[in-house]
Design a protein around this motif. Sequence first.
Motif: not given
Length: 226
Positions: A166-171, A178-179, A213-221
């Motif tokens: 799971i990757w967060s939005r910030d990550q 990157p800037d 994942v609600y409130g956490v981020g996204y992942r490849l499935q």
Amino acid sequence: MANILIVEDEPRLAQLLADYLRHSHFQPEHTASAREAEQRVRDGRFDAVLLDLMLPDGDGMEVCKAIRRFSDVPVLMITARVEEVDRLLGLEIGADDYICKPFSPREVVARVKAVLRRARGEARDDGPGLELDRHRFEAVHGGARVPLTAIEFELLATLARQPGRIWSRDQLMDVIYPDHRVVSDRTIDSHIRKLRRKLSEGLTGDHDWIGSVYGVGYRLQTPDDA
């Protein structure tokens, strides 16, 4: 024809490497600047980078770390640092090979070919996963190809590095911006929404490749995970 970026501040050595690469049917480009090297990789579509570690405006190790934050392009370090600790550090931060000076230009060309063979072998996928074509900015699965924008491709490539993580939005924002420009975290949601729709409509099979994942981020499935 594969494009190779040579990052080297010794003009004669850079020209020698370029000549040998060109003779072996590669397309070399050259810069002597650490700062320009990172930007050239970000802007261009290189198949590999030959990276000197001792540059006039920066450390090649830092350049490699910066590149690894947004790209999986093969990096071959070329350096006069011959200590084992330097070689291990270079490989640990993401280099694909470490070539010590003095070296034979033929050896460098042979190592570039070997790294590209490995990279292409890893890119092929005969199973349920995605193939990512960085040269065309496309996602491939089951014979179907989906063209993506540069941002969509980098998002998908990041998720694909560790399927299920799971990757967060910030990550994810750190990857595509990157800037550290000021943008809403909902920008990621918008890109993901468009990417998910393209994959759903363009790839074979009835599968949602990107899970949220609600409130956490996204992942490849993968299909096996769903």
